[in-house]
Design an enzyme around this catalytic site. Structure first.
Site, PDB file in Angstrom:
ATOM      1  N   TYR A 138     -14.365  46.421 -33.463  1.00  0.00           N
ATOM      2  CA  TYR A 138     -13.100  46.282 -34.349  1.00  0.00           C
ATOM      3  C   TYR A 138     -12.427  45.337 -33.955  1.00  0.00           C
ATOM      4  O   TYR A 138     -13.057  44.466 -32.236  1.00  0.00           O
ATOM      5  CB  TYR A 138     -11.681  47.593 -33.699  1.00  0.00           C
ATOM      6  CG  TYR A 138     -10.574  47.716 -34.739  1.00  0.00           C
ATOM      7  CD1 TYR A 138      -9.465  47.955 -35.287  1.00  0.00           C
ATOM      8  CD2 TYR A 138     -10.079  46.011 -35.047  1.00  0.00           C
ATOM      9  CE1 TYR A 138      -8.869  47.988 -36.012  1.00  0.00           C
ATOM     10  CE2 TYR A 138      -8.794  45.551 -35.624  1.00  0.00           C
ATOM     11  CZ  TYR A 138      -7.939  46.563 -36.014  1.00  0.00           C
ATOM     12  OH  TYR A 138      -7.376  46.268 -36.901  1.00  0.00           O
ATOM     13  N   ASP A 233     -14.900  41.100 -27.635  1.00  0.00           N
ATOM     14  CA  ASP A 233     -13.619  40.508 -28.380  1.00  0.00           C
ATOM     15  C   ASP A 233     -12.733  41.491 -27.117  1.00  0.00           C
ATOM     16  O   ASP A 233     -13.105  42.600 -27.038  1.00  0.00           O
ATOM     17  CB  ASP A 233     -13.679  41.700 -29.343  1.00  0.00           C
ATOM     18  CG  ASP A 233     -12.280  41.635 -30.070  1.00  0.00           C
ATOM     19  OD1 ASP A 233     -11.203  41.436 -29.448  1.00  0.00           O
ATOM     20  OD2 ASP A 233     -12.516  41.893 -31.276  1.00  0.00           O
ATOM     21  N   LYS A 261      -3.041  39.494 -28.353  1.00  0.00           N
ATOM     22  CA  LYS A 261      -2.098  41.782 -27.285  1.00  0.00           C
ATOM     23  C   LYS A 261      -0.863  40.626 -26.765  1.00  0.00           C
ATOM     24  O   LYS A 261      -0.112  40.376 -26.146  1.00  0.00           O
ATOM     25  CB  LYS A 261      -2.788  42.982 -26.974  1.00  0.00           C
ATOM     26  CG  LYS A 261      -3.362  43.182 -28.691  1.00  0.00           C
ATOM     27  CD  LYS A 261      -3.734  44.615 -28.505  1.00  0.00           C
ATOM     28  CE  LYS A 261      -4.384  45.171 -29.356  1.00  0.00           C
ATOM     29  NZ  LYS A 261      -3.885  45.779 -30.644  1.00  0.00           N
TER      30      LYS A 261
HETATM   31  C1  PLP Z   1     -10.948  45.087 -29.796  1.00  0.00           C
HETATM   32  C2  PLP Z   1      -9.575  44.246 -31.326  1.00  0.00           C
HETATM   33  N1  PLP Z   1      -9.966  43.317 -31.764  1.00  0.00           N
HETATM   34  C3  PLP Z   1      -9.284  41.812 -32.887  1.00  0.00           C
HETATM   35  C4  PLP Z   1      -7.752  43.236 -33.661  1.00  0.00           C
HETATM   36  C5  PLP Z   1      -7.423  42.077 -34.376  1.00  0.00           C
HETATM   37  O1  PLP Z   1      -5.619  42.111 -33.453  1.00  0.00           O
HETATM   38  P1  PLP Z   1      -4.358  41.948 -34.451  1.00  0.00           P
HETATM   39  O2  PLP Z   1      -3.950  43.022 -35.180  1.00  0.00           O
HETATM   40  O3  PLP Z   1      -3.821  41.195 -33.643  1.00  0.00           O
HETATM   41  O4  PLP Z   1      -5.112  40.953 -35.479  1.00  0.00           O
HETATM   42  C6  PLP Z   1      -7.220  43.882 -32.649  1.00  0.00           C
HETATM   43  C7  PLP Z   1      -6.377  44.959 -33.078  1.00  0.00           C
HETATM   44  O5  PLP Z   1      -5.612  46.042 -32.342  1.00  0.00           O
HETATM   45  C8  PLP Z   1      -8.118  45.233 -31.507  1.00  0.00           C
HETATM   46  O6  PLP Z   1      -7.591  45.858 -31.092  1.00  0.00           O
END
Ligand code: PLP
Length: 425
Positions: A138, A233, A261
């Site tokens: 993700y 990430d 986050k």
């Molecule tokens: C691993 C990871 N990367 C990126 C994101 C995207 O972040 P945002 O929801 O702040 O756009 C998330 C969101 O949960 C995530 O879990």
């Protein structure tokens, strides 16, 4: 007289003005009124132990007095300026001091943006176009990231499957997809595409699947060998798996990482961080017109978010913070595994203590296709029964907080026991 169902009335109003009745994040049948510590209350006043934690940011708990005070003090002095502010600069310093790969930081507002720019930075730096990602990984909502995040019918590696309508077909040529935890396949793709591959992006802990021994180390070796950038990430794992994030916890340092986050303390803030020679591409003065990456955001480095983030990091730096978080998480994971096993349910409790969930099924889970083999319907029912019993969580994650108390753990244990009985009845 029957109690008034305030929540049902609000849910009805939401259905009229929001597509699907939701903000898009979580089912709209629950509306949260407030949160404190490790608990939240819905609009009917029903109390929950909260393992959703705002999808991760509230690591130190909801409405932590120190975070609230820091944000309130900042709010009274103005909430956004576009120009640099002291709090954002101090937060960048704190990130550079904490996160091994971070020599410099660029702020944005969401994790999606951070991932999009990290991939673009890899392209700008290497002057190559393709990105390798892992199936089920993700990385937010950009056209690139929504390739093979959650394909219902997975394709043949390395062909990506677009997860959303509206993604140009041509972008499929720019993304390669590999199975998580299969170093041989990933290394083979890096070698084969080294002339056109800008970067490899992954969640070091992919959703709830830990990296197999040697996987991250192997990716580090093969990417370095071919001048391909390694991007972690860490939007979820940043400051959650440790103060130095997953790269410190697993002992593998990428070239770039993304954070979100936790660093915003519950406000919208995210960041790209990494090697100064790569981050230089955000600076026209350093790289000239050809290498320059345009990047502007109205709320980037927002002072309220930065002040809340700094207050959060100060709490996390205190002795025993992570030991406490891991102890709570470990107890929860072990309790859940034991209760399910005792009831003869074949299950994998997988993740790391600050972040885990169950996959119903007999086989250990190593990659996205492993999670697909799990019994999703049983998980859905288990979550729904738990919700009735005052446990709030995401579809596939328990986020643990420093604020979860022994009483929260006890309540959760009771809810699990009774939910397992209901599940097997
Ligand atoms: C691993 C990871 N990367 C990126 C994101 C995207 O972040 P945002 O929801 O702040 O756009 C998330 C969101 O949960 C995530 O879990």
């Amino acid at each position: 007289m029957a109690a008034i169902d305030v929540q049902a009335e609000i849910v009805g109003r939401a259905r009229r003005v929001l597509p699907g009745g939701t903000f898009g994040n979580f089912p709209g049948d629950i509306v949260i009124r407030e949160g404190r510590g490790g608990r939240v209350w819905d609009e009917n006043g029903k109390e929950y132990v909260d393992f959703l934690l705002g999808s991760g940011p509230m690591l130190v708990g909801h409405a932590h007095p120190e975070v609230t005070a820091a944000a309130q003090a900042r709010i009274a002095e103005g909430t956004t300026f576009f120009a640099n502010n002291r709090h954002g600069i101090e937060l960048a310093e704190a990130i550079v001091a904490a996160v091994p790969c971070a020599e410099q930081v660029r702020f944005v507002s969401t994790g999606s943006e951070a991932d999009l720019y990290a991939m673009r930075a890899a392209r700008a730096f290497t002057r190559r176009d393709k990105i390798l990602k892992f199936e089920g990984g993700y990385h937010g909502m950009s056209d690139y990231s929504l390739m093979s995040l959650a394909p219902k019918r997975p394709g043949n590696f390395p062909q990506p499957v677009a997860d959303s309508a509206g993604i140009p077909k041509s972008l499929r040529d720019e993304i390669l997809v590999a199975p998580f935890n299969d170093l041989e396949v990933a290394a083979g793709l890096v070698r084969e595409h080294r002339q056109e591959l800008a970067g490899v992006i992954l969640e070091p802990l992919q959703r709830i699947i830990p990296p197999a021994p040697g996987f991250l180390e192997g990716l580090r070796r093969i990417t370095a060998e071919h001048g391909v950038l390694l991007i972690f990430d860490e939007v979820v794992t940043g400051f959650r798996l440790g103060y130095g994030s997953a790269q410190e916890y697993y002992g593998v340092v990428p070239d770039l990482c993304t954070l979100g986050k936790v660093i915003g303390g519950g406000f919208p803030l995210a960041a790209i961080a990494g090697r100064a020679d790569i981050m230089a591409h955000f600076d026209r003065g350093a790289v000239g017109d050809d290498g320059f990456m345009m990047q502007v955001g109205t709320l980037s480095g927002n002072p309220v978010a930065a002040a809340a983030g700094l207050a959060t990091l100060a709490i996390l730096q205190r002795p025993g913070a992570y030991e406490g978080l891991f102890a709570t998480g470990r107890e929860l994971m072990e309790t859940l595994a034991e209760l399910l096993k005792r009831n003869g349910i074949a299950v994998q409790v997988t993740g790391e203590p600050p972040l885990f969930d169950v996959v119903f099924g007999p086989e250990p889970v190593r990659d996205y296709r492993g999670t697909l083999r799990g019994d999703a319907e049983t998980l859905r029912r288990f979550n729904a029964i738990l919700r009735e019993r005052g446990i709030l969580k995401g579809e596939q994650k328990y986020y643990v907080s420093l604020a979860h108390t022994a009483e929260d753990v006890r309540h959760t244990r009771e809810a699990w026991s009774s939910a397992i009985k209901a599940l097997t009845a």
